[in-house]
Motif scaffolding. Structure first.
Motif, mmCIF file in Angstrom:
data_model
loop_
_atom_site.group_PDB
_atom_site.id
_atom_site.type_symbol
_atom_site.label_atom_id
_atom_site.label_comp_id
_atom_site.label_asym_id
_atom_site.label_seq_id
_atom_site.Cartn_x
_atom_site.Cartn_y
_atom_site.Cartn_z
ATOM 1 N N THR A 43 0.850 -0.963 -0.192
ATOM 2 C CA THR A 43 0.437 -0.232 -0.133
ATOM 3 C C THR A 43 0.813 1.077 -0.011
ATOM 4 N N LYS A 44 0.810 2.022 -1.247
ATOM 5 C CA LYS A 44 1.747 3.266 -1.214
ATOM 6 C C LYS A 44 1.304 4.198 0.019
ATOM 7 N N LEU A 45 2.250 4.805 -0.037
ATOM 8 C CA LEU A 45 1.844 5.740 1.222
ATOM 9 C C LEU A 45 1.082 7.230 0.011
ATOM 10 N N ASN A 46 -0.041 7.611 -0.058
ATOM 11 C CA ASN A 46 -1.145 8.616 -0.997
ATOM 12 C C ASN A 46 -1.707 8.820 0.240
ATOM 13 N N LYS A 47 -1.671 10.508 -0.153
ATOM 14 C CA LYS A 47 -3.047 11.304 0.632
ATOM 15 C C LYS A 47 -3.676 11.197 0.168
ATOM 16 N N SER A 48 -4.033 11.200 -0.657
ATOM 17 C CA SER A 48 -5.595 10.084 -1.701
ATOM 18 C C SER A 48 -6.522 9.332 -0.710
ATOM 19 N N VAL A 49 -5.342 8.201 -0.077
ATOM 20 C CA VAL A 49 -5.805 6.865 0.319
ATOM 21 C C VAL A 49 -6.252 6.890 1.428
ATOM 22 N N ILE A 50 -5.440 7.756 1.935
ATOM 23 C CA ILE A 50 -5.583 8.307 3.953
ATOM 24 C C ILE A 50 -7.419 8.446 4.826
ATOM 25 N N ARG A 51 -7.348 7.232 5.256
ATOM 26 C CA ARG A 51 -8.393 7.426 5.947
ATOM 27 C C ARG A 51 -7.977 8.489 7.258
ATOM 28 N N THR A 52 -9.352 9.399 7.464
ATOM 29 C CA THR A 52 -8.806 10.748 8.699
ATOM 30 C C THR A 52 -10.066 10.317 8.991
ATOM 31 N N ASN A 53 -9.504 11.334 10.034
ATOM 32 C CA ASN A 53 -11.133 12.259 10.916
ATOM 33 C C ASN A 53 -11.605 13.638 10.500
ATOM 34 N N GLY B 189 -11.499 14.328 7.031
ATOM 35 C CA GLY B 189 -12.345 14.702 5.493
ATOM 36 C C GLY B 189 -12.584 12.904 5.357
ATOM 37 N N LYS B 190 -13.326 12.061 4.126
ATOM 38 C CA LYS B 190 -13.906 11.517 4.025
ATOM 39 C C LYS B 190 -13.141 10.736 2.790
ATOM 40 N N ASN B 191 -12.467 9.749 2.712
ATOM 41 C CA ASN B 191 -11.059 8.944 1.834
ATOM 42 C C ASN B 191 -11.341 7.293 1.900
ATOM 43 N N GLU B 192 -11.370 6.632 0.220
ATOM 44 C CA GLU B 192 -12.215 5.694 0.000
ATOM 45 C C GLU B 192 -10.214 4.609 0.485
ATOM 46 N N ASN B 193 -9.970 3.711 0.461
ATOM 47 C CA ASN B 193 -9.068 3.499 0.966
ATOM 48 C C ASN B 193 -8.464 2.395 -0.710
ATOM 49 N N ARG B 194 -7.088 2.848 -1.026
ATOM 50 C CA ARG B 194 -7.466 1.672 -2.253
ATOM 51 C C ARG B 194 -6.426 1.034 -2.190
ATOM 52 N N THR B 195 -5.827 -0.616 -1.326
ATOM 53 C CA THR B 195 -4.907 -1.251 -1.327
ATOM 54 C C THR B 195 -4.487 -1.306 -2.907
ATOM 55 N N ASP B 196 -3.010 -1.152 -2.924
ATOM 56 C CA ASP B 196 -2.074 -1.348 -4.342
ATOM 57 C C ASP B 196 -2.708 -2.928 -4.470
ATOM 58 N N LYS B 197 -3.502 -3.325 -5.730
ATOM 59 C CA LYS B 197 -3.427 -5.182 -6.076
ATOM 60 C C LYS B 197 -2.414 -5.278 -6.458
ATOM 61 N N SER B 198 -1.025 -4.892 -7.390
ATOM 62 C CA SER B 198 -0.344 -5.749 -8.378
ATOM 63 C C SER B 198 0.051 -6.683 -7.403
ATOM 64 N N GLU B 199 0.504 -6.661 -6.117
ATOM 65 C CA GLU B 199 0.977 -8.441 -5.548
ATOM 66 C C GLU B 199 0.214 -8.820 -4.544
ATOM 67 N N LYS B 200 -0.867 -8.538 -4.582
ATOM 68 C CA LYS B 200 -2.364 -9.008 -3.621
ATOM 69 C C LYS B 200 -1.737 -10.557 -3.992
ATOM 70 N N HIS B 201 -1.849 -11.009 -2.628
ATOM 71 C CA HIS B 201 -2.174 -13.014 -3.009
ATOM 72 C C HIS B 201 -3.620 -13.433 -1.925
#
Length: 223
Positions: free
Chosen positions: A195-205, A207-219
């Motif tokens: 999961t890349k450190l990306n401000k756009s995917v961080i869930r915060t108190n 703002g409402k952001n959706e997490n998008r996990t990097d699927k390229s190496e998902k088991h």
């Protein structure tokens, strides 16, 4: 006691343990038509009336010394042992998946969380199985330890597990964020969840952001 009409007799018997003192209290008592009637005293092995109508019952039951001895043994020995057994079984079942899933690998759901803009970023993985897993932060493909705090693996109610690892990003320049990533890794499994450190995917108190996990190496889950 009148035998005409409809009457209700209630029996309550059991034992309970104080969470703090670990002392066990046992009880056996009867109610009649919604009122306390008679109860068994473990120390004296006698019956104590709670209702004047129970006088005859007390006299009869007090004479049953053998039965009263059996009840005392059950309430002070058998009942506590059964309670501990059931409690341990329930605890083990709560932390164990069904046997048919014992050879299954279940990947986690990974999220990046941050309470405030100045708080550490938490990489949180939950719902994975088994617990032979680790998680860490890395920069440019290399694991880092400075400003990183790893958490312990905890049980979920369904038998899966969760794990978190925090990283203090206060000194990380905005342009360097994408060079950091959170890595979840099962022991003995080559594929990782990154999961890349990306401000756009961080869930915060704030703002409402959706997490998008990097699927390229998902088991994937495999039997």
């Amino acid at each position: 006691v009148s035998l005409s009409g409809v009457h209700i007799i209630q029996e309550i018997m059991g034992c309970e343990q104080d969470d703090e003192t670990k002392q066990t209290v046992a009880f056996k008592l009867y109610g009649y038509n919604g009122e306390d009637f008679i109860r068994f005293d473990i120390e004296t092995e006698k019956w104590i009336t709670s209702n004047p109508l129970a006088k005859t019952t007390k006299q009869e039951w007090d004479r049953k010394t053998a039965s009263n001895g059996v009840w005392k043994n059950f309430l002070t020995t058998v009942c506590p042992d059964m309670m501990k057994m059931y409690f341990n079984d329930a605890k083990n079942q709560r932390h164990r998946l069904p046997d048919k899933l014992s050879h299954v690998t279940i990947p986690p759901s990974v999220s990046l969380l941050q309470m405030t803009p100045s708080s550490p970023v938490t990489c949180h993985a939950t719902g994975f199985y088994p617990d032979r897993a680790m998680m860490f932060w890395r920069k440019d493909g290399v694991e880092i330890h400075e400003h990183v705090k790893k958490g312990e693996i905890f049980h979920n109610h369904d038998g899966t597990f969760q794990l978190s690892v925090n990283m203090n990003v206060s000194s990380v320049p905005a342009e360097d964020w994408m060079s950091y990533s959170c890595v979840f890794q099962f022991s003995g499994v080559e594929d990782n969840i990154i999961t890349k450190l990306n401000k756009s995917v961080i869930r915060t108190n704030w703002g409402k952001n959706e997490n998008r996990t990097d699927k390229s190496e998902k088991h994937s889950a495999v039997l």
